[in-house]
Design a protein around this motif. Sequence first.
Motif, PDB file in Angstrom:
ATOM      1  N   ARG A 125       1.009  -1.326   0.283  1.00  0.00           N
ATOM      2  CA  ARG A 125       0.498   0.231   0.019  1.00  0.00           C
ATOM      3  C   ARG A 125       0.450   0.980   0.213  1.00  0.00           C
ATOM      4  NH1 ARG A 125      -5.180  -0.009   1.883  1.00  0.00           N
ATOM      5  NH2 ARG A 125      -5.803   1.730   2.425  1.00  0.00           N
ATOM      6  N   GLN A 126       1.976   0.824   0.668  1.00  0.00           N
ATOM      7  CA  GLN A 126       2.889   2.212   0.890  1.00  0.00           C
ATOM      8  C   GLN A 126       3.379   2.611  -0.455  1.00  0.00           C
ATOM      9  OE1 GLN A 126       2.430   4.307   3.550  1.00  0.00           O
ATOM     10  NE2 GLN A 126       1.006   3.445   4.623  1.00  0.00           N
ATOM     11  N   LEU A 127       4.215   1.653  -0.506  1.00  0.00           N
ATOM     12  CA  LEU A 127       5.047   1.839  -2.826  1.00  0.00           C
ATOM     13  C   LEU A 127       4.627   2.407  -3.390  1.00  0.00           C
ATOM     14  CD1 LEU A 127       7.111  -1.694  -2.483  1.00  0.00           C
ATOM     15  CD2 LEU A 127       7.738   0.660  -2.968  1.00  0.00           C
ATOM     16  N   LEU A 128       2.427   1.948  -3.402  1.00  0.00           N
ATOM     17  CA  LEU A 128       1.993   2.284  -4.285  1.00  0.00           C
ATOM     18  C   LEU A 128       1.835   3.847  -4.003  1.00  0.00           C
ATOM     19  CD1 LEU A 128      -0.961  -0.832  -4.937  1.00  0.00           C
ATOM     20  CD2 LEU A 128       1.288   0.154  -6.456  1.00  0.00           C
ATOM     21  N   LEU A 129       1.658   4.494  -2.817  1.00  0.00           N
ATOM     22  CA  LEU A 129       0.794   5.400  -2.232  1.00  0.00           C
ATOM     23  C   LEU A 129       1.857   6.327  -2.802  1.00  0.00           C
ATOM     24  CD1 LEU A 129      -2.435   4.717  -0.052  1.00  0.00           C
ATOM     25  CD2 LEU A 129      -2.258   5.164  -2.748  1.00  0.00           C
ATOM     26  N   ALA A 130       3.191   5.863  -2.532  1.00  0.00           N
ATOM     27  CA  ALA A 130       4.343   6.327  -2.687  1.00  0.00           C
ATOM     28  C   ALA A 130       4.200   7.668  -3.495  1.00  0.00           C
ATOM     29  CB  ALA A 130       5.399   6.350  -3.529  1.00  0.00           C
ATOM     30  N   ALA A 131       3.982   9.046  -2.686  1.00  0.00           N
ATOM     31  CA  ALA A 131       4.264  10.526  -4.130  1.00  0.00           C
ATOM     32  C   ALA A 131       5.460  10.727  -5.167  1.00  0.00           C
ATOM     33  CB  ALA A 131       4.793  11.678  -2.560  1.00  0.00           C
ATOM     34  N   PRO A 132       4.258  10.491  -6.000  1.00  0.00           N
ATOM     35  CA  PRO A 132       4.542  10.844  -7.195  1.00  0.00           C
ATOM     36  C   PRO A 132       6.052  11.755  -7.762  1.00  0.00           C
ATOM     37  CG  PRO A 132       2.658  11.329  -7.637  1.00  0.00           C
ATOM     38  CD  PRO A 132       3.107  10.815  -6.114  1.00  0.00           C
ATOM     39  N   LEU A 133       6.527  11.634  -8.194  1.00  0.00           N
ATOM     40  CA  LEU A 133       7.535  12.930  -8.609  1.00  0.00           C
ATOM     41  C   LEU A 133       7.171  14.087  -9.818  1.00  0.00           C
ATOM     42  CD1 LEU A 133      10.279  14.169  -8.482  1.00  0.00           C
ATOM     43  CD2 LEU A 133      11.515  13.559 -10.617  1.00  0.00           C
ATOM     44  N   GLY A 134       5.822  13.947 -10.635  1.00  0.00           N
ATOM     45  CA  GLY A 134       4.907  14.489 -11.047  1.00  0.00           C
ATOM     46  C   GLY A 134       5.697  14.604 -12.426  1.00  0.00           C
ATOM     47  N   GLN A 135       5.263  15.601 -13.215  1.00  0.00           N
ATOM     48  CA  GLN A 135       5.503  15.586 -15.019  1.00  0.00           C
ATOM     49  C   GLN A 135       6.867  16.453 -14.967  1.00  0.00           C
ATOM     50  OE1 GLN A 135       2.250  16.801 -17.160  1.00  0.00           O
ATOM     51  NE2 GLN A 135       1.275  14.578 -17.334  1.00  0.00           N
ATOM     52  N   LYS A 136       8.288  15.711 -14.951  1.00  0.00           N
ATOM     53  CA  LYS A 136       9.649  16.363 -15.461  1.00  0.00           C
ATOM     54  C   LYS A 136      10.054  15.633 -15.810  1.00  0.00           C
ATOM     55  CE  LYS A 136      10.274  18.157 -10.832  1.00  0.00           C
ATOM     56  NZ  LYS A 136      10.853  18.756 -10.090  1.00  0.00           N
ATOM     57  N   ARG A 137      11.435  15.841 -17.027  1.00  0.00           N
ATOM     58  CA  ARG A 137      11.724  14.833 -17.806  1.00  0.00           C
ATOM     59  C   ARG A 137      12.974  14.195 -16.779  1.00  0.00           C
ATOM     60  NH1 ARG A 137      12.617  16.616 -22.827  1.00  0.00           N
ATOM     61  NH2 ARG A 137      11.096  17.173 -23.849  1.00  0.00           N
ATOM     62  N   VAL A 138      12.841  12.780 -17.079  1.00  0.00           N
ATOM     63  CA  VAL A 138      13.914  11.700 -15.973  1.00  0.00           C
ATOM     64  C   VAL A 138      14.345  11.534 -16.949  1.00  0.00           C
ATOM     65  CG1 VAL A 138      13.495   9.805 -14.734  1.00  0.00           C
ATOM     66  CG2 VAL A 138      12.399  11.745 -13.963  1.00  0.00           C
ATOM     67  N   MET A 139      15.812  10.623 -16.451  1.00  0.00           N
ATOM     68  CA  MET A 139      16.860  10.151 -17.393  1.00  0.00           C
ATOM     69  C   MET A 139      17.123   8.373 -16.012  1.00  0.00           C
ATOM     70  SD  MET A 139      21.019   9.807 -17.322  1.00  0.00           S
ATOM     71  CE  MET A 139      20.764  10.605 -18.443  1.00  0.00           C
ATOM     72  N   ALA A 140      17.028   7.733 -16.702  1.00  0.00           N
ATOM     73  CA  ALA A 140      16.325   6.562 -15.843  1.00  0.00           C
ATOM     74  C   ALA A 140      17.720   5.701 -15.621  1.00  0.00           C
ATOM     75  CB  ALA A 140      15.239   5.681 -15.900  1.00  0.00           C
ATOM     76  N   VAL A 141      18.752   5.028 -14.333  1.00  0.00           N
ATOM     77  CA  VAL A 141      19.443   4.549 -14.692  1.00  0.00           C
ATOM     78  C   VAL A 141      19.271   2.840 -13.962  1.00  0.00           C
ATOM     79  CG1 VAL A 141      21.850   4.342 -14.059  1.00  0.00           C
ATOM     80  CG2 VAL A 141      20.536   6.493 -14.842  1.00  0.00           C
ATOM     81  N   ASP A 142      19.719   1.582 -14.850  1.00  0.00           N
ATOM     82  CA  ASP A 142      19.769   0.779 -15.032  1.00  0.00           C
ATOM     83  C   ASP A 142      20.792   0.195 -14.342  1.00  0.00           C
ATOM     84  OD1 ASP A 142      19.259  -2.288 -13.583  1.00  0.00           O
ATOM     85  OD2 ASP A 142      17.991  -2.666 -15.405  1.00  0.00           O
ATOM     86  N   PRO A 143      21.756   0.072 -13.212  1.00  0.00           N
ATOM     87  CA  PRO A 143      22.331   0.480 -12.842  1.00  0.00           C
ATOM     88  C   PRO A 143      23.392  -1.263 -13.049  1.00  0.00           C
ATOM     89  CG  PRO A 143      22.199   0.228 -11.156  1.00  0.00           C
ATOM     90  CD  PRO A 143      21.003   0.150 -12.566  1.00  0.00           C
ATOM     91  N   GLY A 144      24.951  -1.670 -13.586  1.00  0.00           N
ATOM     92  CA  GLY A 144      25.299  -2.428 -13.384  1.00  0.00           C
ATOM     93  C   GLY A 144      27.035  -2.740 -13.421  1.00  0.00           C
ATOM     94  N   PHE A 145      27.501  -3.657 -13.424  1.00  0.00           N
ATOM     95  CA  PHE A 145      29.173  -3.293 -13.565  1.00  0.00           C
ATOM     96  C   PHE A 145      29.604  -3.665 -15.040  1.00  0.00           C
ATOM     97  CE2 PHE A 145      28.790  -4.344  -8.867  1.00  0.00           C
ATOM     98  CZ  PHE A 145      30.032  -2.944  -8.541  1.00  0.00           C
ATOM     99  N   ALA A 146      29.877  -5.473 -15.384  1.00  0.00           N
ATOM    100  CA  ALA A 146      30.249  -5.708 -16.425  1.00  0.00           C
ATOM    101  C   ALA A 146      29.141  -5.757 -17.676  1.00  0.00           C
ATOM    102  CB  ALA A 146      30.707  -7.388 -16.183  1.00  0.00           C
ATOM    103  N   ASN A 147      27.804  -5.924 -17.184  1.00  0.00           N
ATOM    104  CA  ASN A 147      27.322  -5.574 -18.800  1.00  0.00           C
ATOM    105  C   ASN A 147      26.942  -4.286 -18.771  1.00  0.00           C
ATOM    106  OD1 ASN A 147      27.048  -7.556 -19.756  1.00  0.00           O
ATOM    107  ND2 ASN A 147      25.391  -8.000 -17.595  1.00  0.00           N
ATOM    108  N   GLY A 148      27.796  -2.587 -17.850  1.00  0.00           N
ATOM    109  CA  GLY A 148      27.255  -1.374 -18.105  1.00  0.00           C
ATOM    110  C   GLY A 148      26.100  -0.843 -17.410  1.00  0.00           C
ATOM    111  N   CYS A 149      26.210   0.296 -17.344  1.00  0.00           N
ATOM    112  CA  CYS A 149      24.655   1.475 -16.763  1.00  0.00           C
ATOM    113  C   CYS A 149      23.834   1.634 -18.015  1.00  0.00           C
ATOM    114  CB  CYS A 149      25.031   2.246 -15.975  1.00  0.00           C
ATOM    115  SG  CYS A 149      26.867   1.908 -14.399  1.00  0.00           S
ATOM    116  N   LYS A 150      22.986   0.718 -17.843  1.00  0.00           N
ATOM    117  CA  LYS A 150      20.944   0.829 -19.362  1.00  0.00           C
ATOM    118  C   LYS A 150      21.172   2.351 -18.645  1.00  0.00           C
ATOM    119  CE  LYS A 150      21.280  -2.944 -17.768  1.00  0.00           C
ATOM    120  NZ  LYS A 150      22.564  -3.039 -17.221  1.00  0.00           N
TER     121      LYS A 150
END
Length: 473
Positions: free
Chosen positions: A304-329
């Motif tokens: 419930r708390q996860l789903l109701l976490a406050a949204p950042l809203g309409q902003k331009r976002v860069m998402a980074v999926d981190p990793g070592f050998a396979n790099g950061c997507k």
Amino acid sequence: MNQFTKLIAAQLNLKEQAVENTLALLEEGCTIPFISRYRKEKTGNMDEVNIEAIAQANEKLSEMAKRKETILKTIEEQGKLSDELKKRIEQCWDATELEDIYLPYKPKRRTRAQIAREAGLEPLAQLLLFQRERNPEQAARKFVGDKVKDVEAALQGAMDIIAETVSENEQSRNQIRGEFRRGAIITSKVVAKKKDEEEAQRFSDYFDFSEPLKKCSSHRLLAMRRGEAAGFLRVSISADDEQCQDKLKRHYVHGFGECQTLVGEAVDDAFKRLLKPSIETEFAALSKQKADEEAIVVFAENLRQLLLAAPLGQKRVMAVDPGFANGCKTCCLDAQGNLIHHEIVYPHPPRNRKNEATAAIQRMVKMYQVEAMAVGNGTASRETSDWLHSIDFVHPVDIYVVSEDGASIYSASKIARDEFPDEDVTVRGAVSIGRRLMDPLAELVKIDPKSIGVGQYQHDVDQTQLKKSLDTV
């Protein structure tokens, strides 16, 4: 009127009419949120908590009604269903009591008592139980024959019948339950030959552990049961044996003499061989059920708390999926969450292209006017977050660490394939991380609740109940 209305109303301390109306709406297929929001006039302004409690109580009672049908049919087929017994079963709505009533009639494998009954030793058992016979051996001689080789075998057979009678008696079972309820101890010991295995060390806190069952928290109990299932621990629940035996003897043994000694021995056997294992199993199941319920409440609240976490809203976002050998997507999303660019950078070992990666991030931030970054909390998260914080940008950029639980599940799902048919799973996973920052609810509802990582022991609890609870949230 629904047959369970009165029972549920009394159980939950609610008005009968409100319960009746709620059950009718549920049977029509109305959902709990719909009833609580749009049918207040029928439910008397009941909230979703009460409506869910009514639905659960109705389900339990329906299951019990089916069980009672099976029990009545089984006893009737044996030709032992009296009007009094039938009435008692029909009026019983306590699962434990119902099983106690059924126990003497329950089909079972050939027990020692069953063999003794087939040998005609039931009258001798009754004679011993009355405890008026001064010479039980003399009385037992009358039962020696083709099926009973000697006096000793006759007495042993009669004692086996007494032991089973004691163990199947409702009052006896309730006495032992009372002792377990008051003073049961849960004990956990390590399986000696597995003690030094690396995997076993996860359960080292429980290698020699014991505490009162009623004080054992749900997470400790689930941890012990996990260790037991993995084969590293032996878990047992026991009460004070001596006290239990004394209690039973006070009920069954009257006075002193040979008969009384034999009945006392049969009572001890009933406790050790039949009653104790049965009640221990019952309390193991009950304690596991209680731990499951407590844990599921926590998991549901976490979700419930996860789903109701406050949204950042309409902003331009860069998402980074981190990793070592396979790099950061890295993925750049516009203010509506649409994917506008993606690439992979390698700031960490083994490639160590930190300067190149830093320049790429600065270029993307400037080109796509990135206002915030969402970094997944998996492998290399801390190193990636530290690196991003050290970069100088042309304008302020907020950096957040976001839970990536379930992102891989989403990335391989049909929903993700429909949204991004031309992208691979790594890109879809990174997009999901970014969108979770922008609007957690809109993104997380796409994933099976169990995959969102709502609790430490979520795979150890009753999976059906967990799914039902999380789906309701």
